[in-house]
Write an enzyme that holds these catalytic residues in place. Sequence first.
Site, PDB file in Angstrom:
ATOM      1  N   LEU A  11       2.825 -36.997  17.183  1.00  7.86           N
ATOM      2  CA  LEU A  11       2.497 -36.200  18.367  1.00  7.86           C
ATOM      3  C   LEU A  11       1.121 -35.543  18.249  1.00  7.86           C
ATOM      4  CD1 LEU A  11       5.946 -34.571  19.175  1.00  7.86           C
ATOM      5  CD2 LEU A  11       4.794 -36.411  20.420  1.00  7.86           C
ATOM      6  N   MET A  14      -3.166 -38.563  21.280  1.00  9.66           N
ATOM      7  CA  MET A  14      -2.781 -39.824  21.928  1.00  9.66           C
ATOM      8  C   MET A  14      -1.270 -39.914  22.106  1.00  9.66           C
ATOM      9  SD  MET A  14      -5.445 -41.645  22.752  1.00  9.66           S
ATOM     10  CE  MET A  14      -4.945 -43.364  22.840  1.00  9.66           C
ATOM     11  N   ARG A  34       6.286 -35.734  11.807  1.00 10.75           N
ATOM     12  CA  ARG A  34       6.576 -35.292  10.440  1.00 10.75           C
ATOM     13  C   ARG A  34       6.557 -33.762  10.344  1.00 10.75           C
ATOM     14  NH1 ARG A  34       2.553 -36.918   5.619  1.00 10.75           N
ATOM     15  NH2 ARG A  34       1.253 -35.523   6.881  1.00 10.75           N
ATOM     16  N   THR A  35       5.571 -33.133  11.011  1.00  8.14           N
ATOM     17  CA  THR A  35       5.559 -31.673  11.108  1.00  8.14           C
ATOM     18  C   THR A  35       6.403 -31.295  12.313  1.00  8.14           C
ATOM     19  OG1 THR A  35       3.289 -31.728  10.272  1.00  8.14           O
ATOM     20  CG2 THR A  35       4.065 -29.650  11.215  1.00  8.14           C
ATOM     21  N   VAL A  75       0.302 -42.932  14.173  1.00  3.92           N
ATOM     22  CA  VAL A  75      -0.174 -42.108  13.071  1.00  3.92           C
ATOM     23  C   VAL A  75      -1.486 -42.708  12.567  1.00  3.92           C
ATOM     24  CG1 VAL A  75       2.163 -41.426  12.414  1.00  3.92           C
ATOM     25  CG2 VAL A  75       1.119 -43.423  11.316  1.00  3.92           C
ATOM     26  N   GLY A 130      -8.882 -46.044  25.754  1.00  5.40           N
ATOM     27  CA  GLY A 130      -9.066 -45.172  26.906  1.00  5.40           C
ATOM     28  C   GLY A 130      -9.107 -43.710  26.531  1.00  5.40           C
ATOM     29  N   ASN A 188     -13.823 -52.668  20.397  1.00  9.20           N
ATOM     30  CA  ASN A 188     -14.560 -51.553  19.802  1.00  9.20           C
ATOM     31  C   ASN A 188     -15.951 -51.979  19.342  1.00  9.20           C
ATOM     32  OD1 ASN A 188     -12.119 -50.275  20.219  1.00  9.20           O
ATOM     33  ND2 ASN A 188     -12.165 -49.198  18.270  1.00  9.20           N
ATOM     34  N   GLU A 191     -18.039 -52.105  22.310  1.00  7.17           N
ATOM     35  CA  GLU A 191     -18.312 -50.698  22.654  1.00  7.17           C
ATOM     36  C   GLU A 191     -19.498 -50.171  21.843  1.00  7.17           C
ATOM     37  OE1 GLU A 191     -16.004 -46.742  21.342  1.00  7.17           O
ATOM     38  OE2 GLU A 191     -14.784 -48.098  22.577  1.00  7.17           O
ATOM     39  N   LYS A 261     -15.981 -44.746  12.917  1.00 12.61           N
ATOM     40  CA  LYS A 261     -14.661 -44.761  12.284  1.00 12.61           C
ATOM     41  C   LYS A 261     -14.340 -46.088  11.616  1.00 12.61           C
ATOM     42  CE  LYS A 261     -12.397 -41.113  14.927  1.00 12.61           C
ATOM     43  NZ  LYS A 261     -11.235 -40.739  15.756  1.00 12.61           N
ATOM     44  N   ARG A 288     -26.400 -47.024  13.576  1.00 11.59           N
ATOM     45  CA  ARG A 288     -25.680 -45.782  13.270  1.00 11.59           C
ATOM     46  C   ARG A 288     -25.904 -45.382  11.810  1.00 11.59           C
ATOM     47  NH1 ARG A 288     -19.962 -45.262  16.552  1.00 11.59           N
ATOM     48  NH2 ARG A 288     -20.625 -46.272  18.486  1.00 11.59           N
TER      49      ARG A 288
END
Length: 483
Positions: A11, A14, A34-35, A75, A130, A188, A191, A261, A288
């Site tokens: 949670l 996303m 998990r939390t 996750v 998105g 990606n 992108e 990333k 980059r």
Amino acid sequence: MTQYDFGLIGLAVMGENLVLNIERNGYSVAVYNRTTEKVDAFVAGRAKGKNIKGCHTVEELVASLKRPRKIMILVKAGKAVDAVIEQLIPHMEEGDILIDGGNSHFPDTIRRTALVESHKLLYIGTGVSGGEEGALMGPSLMPGGSPAAWTHVKDLFQKIAAKTDQGEPCCDWVGENGAGHFVKMIHNGIEYGDMQMISETYQMMKFGLGLSNPEMHEVFAKWNKGKLDSYLIEITRDILGYRDEEGNETVDLILDTAGQKGTGKWTAIEALNQGQPLTLIGEAVFARCLSALKEERVAASRQLPGPDARFQGEKAGMVADLEQALYASKIVSYAQGYQLMRAAAGEYGWHLNYGGIALMWRGGCIIRSVFLGKIKEAFDRNPDLTNLLLDPFFKDEVIKALPAWRRVVRTAVELGIPVPAIGSALAYYDGYRSERLPANLLQAQRDYFGAHTYERVDKPRGEFFHTNWTGRGGTTSASTYTV
């Protein structure tokens, strides 16, 4: 006990938004994190009054779901995904479906599909694009994995996905095992290329032509009403027009070091593995990396001279040329991306629908644009198209743009303004259209120092020859292979 339609683990931003999207489209959802404090906060907050159940254990989540159970994992990519899968498998039953909606590397998805299927379960690795808004209002979804799983999730996926102006869902089955995450990786990478090319046109306008941010804002606003109409052009327009609460033009306050990333890097690495010339995206990744060397660049700027030239032409004309150069380079970027997809499909045994992939990218995702409709049309005309540059529409567009494209690259060189992506796109075009390249000399060099052999223009392909260039090398040659 009430049975829920869909389960989701994770949670973060996303995950929360996808859950709300799924529930809004008529499905009940059970969630776990998990939390567990996050579960309670979500259920008491954004999910209050909705058909969403919070669970405090994996066992409770699994027990809450209708058969076949469908659980999405959102996750952090990597070991965390494997850990959740290991946690879930003992509680699942034959035919249940696990779905990885994170940015997993496609070889991991190939491995995980085999693992999950060995337990008589089904697996989906789906690209989700998105961002936060897309997850809530409609993302682009690129699912692959166990083909038998698709019928069980198709309606839900296509309901929550973004839609084109014609109402078509930006989601369809991509292919076997890791195909969905592979296509997301290509997305990606493209992108990365789009963002770098837009940044290069910005650099040319700002430092080459001396345009102000408001002037560039107007340029991008105009471009967004034409053939460059896209999400990235739209947000560039907005960024260039944005001022903070103190009236500062925010873009000028941002440090010029770009983060990443890893998905662009993965795309470039896979291109090298497949022997495909993905030059534009590679240059975007390296740009980059170069931007990150801020302190070195500052020091170098005080020692390494550039040209004293100043732009002497008509600014409006160069702005028009930049639009053409950006458009032509964009065509090359997608041509290279599709070449890599075709090569990988052969390597991994995937059956990819290339026009359908363009449709999936029409809405919801970061690279969404009018342009993608033209790619779908190209593959509708010829499903076996080897390169977008050979499609009649794109070929004509590039030919029309060529004079402007060359003027932009020449002017950038004269002014000392780096345009690695736009420049490499033009170099690729010139290389691809060349009947003869200097690789004959390169092969002679390889044969000279390493006896690597070569083919001859006057002999059938597949016959290899070696020359004893020095008179001392003898007749022994190396075996022929391609890495």
